[in-house]
Each structure stands twice: as structure tokens, then as C-alpha cells.
Design a protein around this motif. Structure first.
Motif, PDB file in Angstrom:
ATOM      1  N   ILE A   5       0.846  -1.181   0.000  1.00  0.00           N
ATOM      2  CA  ILE A   5       0.000   0.000   0.000  1.00  0.00           C
ATOM      3  C   ILE A   5       0.890   1.242   0.000  1.00  0.00           C
ATOM      4  O   ILE A   5       1.615   1.498   0.943  1.00  0.00           O
ATOM      5  CB  ILE A   5      -0.907   0.033   1.249  1.00  0.00           C
ATOM      6  N   GLU A  37      -2.561  -5.472  -4.981  1.00  0.00           N
ATOM      7  CA  GLU A  37      -3.639  -5.156  -4.065  1.00  0.00           C
ATOM      8  C   GLU A  37      -4.419  -3.993  -4.671  1.00  0.00           C
ATOM      9  O   GLU A  37      -3.951  -3.334  -5.604  1.00  0.00           O
ATOM     10  CB  GLU A  37      -3.091  -4.787  -2.681  1.00  0.00           C
ATOM     11  N   TYR A  39      -6.358  -0.441  -3.705  1.00  0.00           N
ATOM     12  CA  TYR A  39      -6.555   0.555  -2.651  1.00  0.00           C
ATOM     13  C   TYR A  39      -7.334   1.734  -3.220  1.00  0.00           C
ATOM     14  O   TYR A  39      -6.827   2.490  -4.041  1.00  0.00           O
ATOM     15  CB  TYR A  39      -5.216   1.024  -2.092  1.00  0.00           C
ATOM     16  N   LYS A  40      -8.595   1.839  -2.817  1.00  0.00           N
ATOM     17  CA  LYS A  40      -9.473   2.900  -3.303  1.00  0.00           C
ATOM     18  C   LYS A  40      -9.474   2.979  -4.826  1.00  0.00           C
ATOM     19  O   LYS A  40      -9.409   4.046  -5.429  1.00  0.00           O
ATOM     20  CB  LYS A  40      -9.072   4.231  -2.677  1.00  0.00           C
ATOM     21  N   ARG A  84     -11.331  -8.462   0.847  1.00  0.00           N
ATOM     22  CA  ARG A  84     -11.957  -7.191   0.478  1.00  0.00           C
ATOM     23  C   ARG A  84     -12.387  -6.467   1.756  1.00  0.00           C
ATOM     24  O   ARG A  84     -13.096  -7.020   2.594  1.00  0.00           O
ATOM     25  CB  ARG A  84     -13.173  -7.447  -0.409  1.00  0.00           C
ATOM     26  N   THR A  89     -11.387  -1.635  -2.313  1.00  0.00           N
ATOM     27  CA  THR A  89     -10.132  -1.898  -1.625  1.00  0.00           C
ATOM     28  C   THR A  89     -10.054  -3.368  -1.240  1.00  0.00           C
ATOM     29  O   THR A  89     -11.016  -3.930  -0.717  1.00  0.00           O
ATOM     30  CB  THR A  89      -9.997  -1.034  -0.352  1.00  0.00           C
ATOM     31  N   CYS A  91      -6.993  -6.123   0.365  1.00  0.00           N
ATOM     32  CA  CYS A  91      -5.632  -6.412   0.822  1.00  0.00           C
ATOM     33  C   CYS A  91      -5.316  -7.893   0.598  1.00  0.00           C
ATOM     34  O   CYS A  91      -6.210  -8.722   0.510  1.00  0.00           O
ATOM     35  CB  CYS A  91      -5.495  -6.090   2.309  1.00  0.00           C
ATOM     36  N   GLN A 142      -7.995  -0.994   7.716  1.00  0.00           N
ATOM     37  CA  GLN A 142      -8.755  -1.786   6.747  1.00  0.00           C
ATOM     38  C   GLN A 142      -9.295  -3.070   7.379  1.00  0.00           C
ATOM     39  O   GLN A 142     -10.463  -3.422   7.197  1.00  0.00           O
ATOM     40  CB  GLN A 142      -7.867  -2.116   5.546  1.00  0.00           C
TER      41      GLN A 142
END
Length: 278
Positions: A5, A37, A39-40, A84, A89, A91, A142
């Protein structure tokens, strides 16, 4: 994995690259051998793990698998499986534990192996590498948002070595953390009798050597079982022989008694008192 991230995203710097929905991400095909991954909506390539990072993950998987098997739990331990946490998002923890039934559902789904919203793992583990902020702040938020019951951070960095367990404690609104340091043992919240040495986690033995030792112990146990069976069989045969000997002696004594009675009867026929015969 801690470098996955990018801090730049969290700081909300301008990014003109295209964004993906979760559904697009699930079927996304990027560069070969590169994991991403989300992320947004932004794809974040994951950094290559160090050798120590890999060894720690392998050791944890090994110990967790043995623990689940020993306790006959219908749970599985997986790596490289996404979780999720929001609409756009997802991870990818280094290690996660989820129910067997949930994993079977994931197997039947198209695209990447990702636990969707509501498909919550019981435990996730991240091993810290370079981007410490990602694991301690961003991913903490998260996993907390996704209601993951327990989040374990393994930090092998020299001078900062520790293991942090974050979990939902009754009466608290969010994660509460407990730190464990070298020389101590970690205690899981989800699995309270799953106890491991901090030193072994941070500097794990090779899993291959553990498997060899396990196999050697099994072979020794099997050999001991064979020896015990042989000893038991010998004891059985000895007891049977003693029983047969005792029976033979009993039969012999009975025969002798019968002969003595016959002899006494014969002597009486001859007018001799058998009690006077020496």
C-alpha cells in the motif's frame, strides 16, 4: 505484505492512472508473477518478499496447520488470498485463516481468490518489511473496518522486533493491541491455546527441517509401536505356554492320583492295608 500500500495514496496525492472497480480487479490480469492489491480503486503492485519474510510465513503456516489438525477444526490456512475491506479496496495478507466451507465457496468463484465483504477470515497476519506505516496504520484500519477478529503484525526489523496482536475486546469499539517481545510467547485471541515463541517466529527454523524431524519422530513412534506389539505378542505366547504347562501339570497330578487310587484298590484286594505301605 507491508510494501503493497503506497503511502502516496493515503496522503491523497493526485493520481491520474485509471481506477478499477472490485469486480474488474477480481479478474484483472497484470504482469506475470506480480500480485496487486487494490486501494481505493488503484492497483498497487506488491513488493517481492525477502527470504526472512518468506521463512516467517512458511513457519506460521506450518504451525497453524498442525494446530488446526490437532484440534480437529474445520479451518484452513492460506497465503496469497485477498480480503476485500471496502467497495474498491482489497488487501492480500501474508497468511490468513478462514473456515473450510468459506474456502470451498471461494474455490467455486471465478477470478482471483478473494474473500468478499461478509466473507471474513478469523485471523490475518502481515509481516512488516519496508513500508511500516502500511501495516501499522493503513492495514490496521482496513482489517478493523472489515471486522477481522484478529490481526497479527510480525515485525522482524532489528531494534524494533516484536509481534503485535490486535483484536476486538469485549466493551471496546475498535481494535485493542498487545505487544509481545523476544523472550516472550504470543497468545492468540481467536485461538487462546495457540502459543508460539516470539524468538522462533522472528527467526524461524526451516520448515523442511521441521518436516524431517516430524517424519523421523513418526518413524520412531511406528518402530516403537512395532516393538511394543512384538513384546505384547511374546508376553501372550509366554502366558499361553505357562497356561499349557500348568494344564499339563494338572493332568499329570490327576493321572498320578488315579494310579494311586488303583494301586490302593489292588492292595486291598490282596488283603493289604495301603495306609501301612511305605
Amino acid at each position: 505484505m507491508s510494501q503493497s500500500i503506497a503511502p502516496a495514496l493515503e496522503e491523497k496525492q493526485t493520481d491520474t492512472s485509471p481506477t478499477l472497480t472490485f469486480e474488474e480487479y477480481r479478474v484483472y490480469q497484470g504482469e506475470p508473477d506480480v500480485q496487486y492489491e487494490l486501494y481505493k480503486g488503484q492497483l498497487i503492485p506488491m513488493a517481492t518478499a525477502t527470504a526472512l519474510h518468506t521463512s516467517i510465513c512458511e513457519y506460521l503456516v506450518y504451525k497453524l496447520q498442525r494446530y488446526l489438525a490437532a484440534h480437529n477444526l474445520d479451518l484452513v490456512v492460506k497465503t496469497s488470498v485477498g480480503v476485500r475491506t471496502e467497495n474498491a479496496t482489497s488487501c492480500i495478507p501474508d497468511v490468513l485463516v478462514c473456515t473450510q466451507s468459506l474456502w470451498e465457496q471461494i474455490l467455486a468463484q471465478p477470478g482471483s481468490g478473494i474473500l468478499d465483504l461478509g466473507e471474513t477470515p478469523l485471523l490475518v497476519v502481515e509481516v512488516v518489511s519496508e513500508n511500516r506505516r502500511a501495516d501499522y496504520i493503513i492495514k490496521r484500519a482496513q482489517y478493523e473496518l472489515a471486522n477481522v477478529p484478529e490481526y497479527c503484525i510480525v515485525d522482524p526489523k532489528c531494534g524494533k522486533q516484536k509481534i503485535r496482536i490486535l483484536a476486538f475486546i469485549e466493551g471496546e469499539d475498535g481494535y485493542t493491541h498487545t505487544d509481545f517481545f523476544p523472550g516472550e510467547e504470543i497468545v492468540s485471541v481467536v485461538f487462546p491455546d495457540f502459543v508460539l515463541s516470539v524468538d522462533e517466529i522472528l527467526n524461524p527454523p526451516l520448515v523442511e527441517e521441521l518436516v524431517k524431524a516430524e517424519r523421523a519422530e513418526l518413524q520412531e513412534s511406528q518402530q516403537q509401536a512395532v516393538i511394543e506389539r512384538q513384546r505384547a505378542e511374546e508376553e501372550r505366547q509366554r502366558a499361553e505356554q505357562q497356561s499349557q504347562l500348568a494344564e499339563q501339570q494338572s493332568q499329570l497330578a490327576e493321572q498320578q492320583s488315579q494310579l494311586a487310587e488303583k494301586l490302593a484298590a489292588k492292595l486291598r484286594e490282596l488283603g493289604v492295608d495301603p495306609d501301612t505301605v511305605v
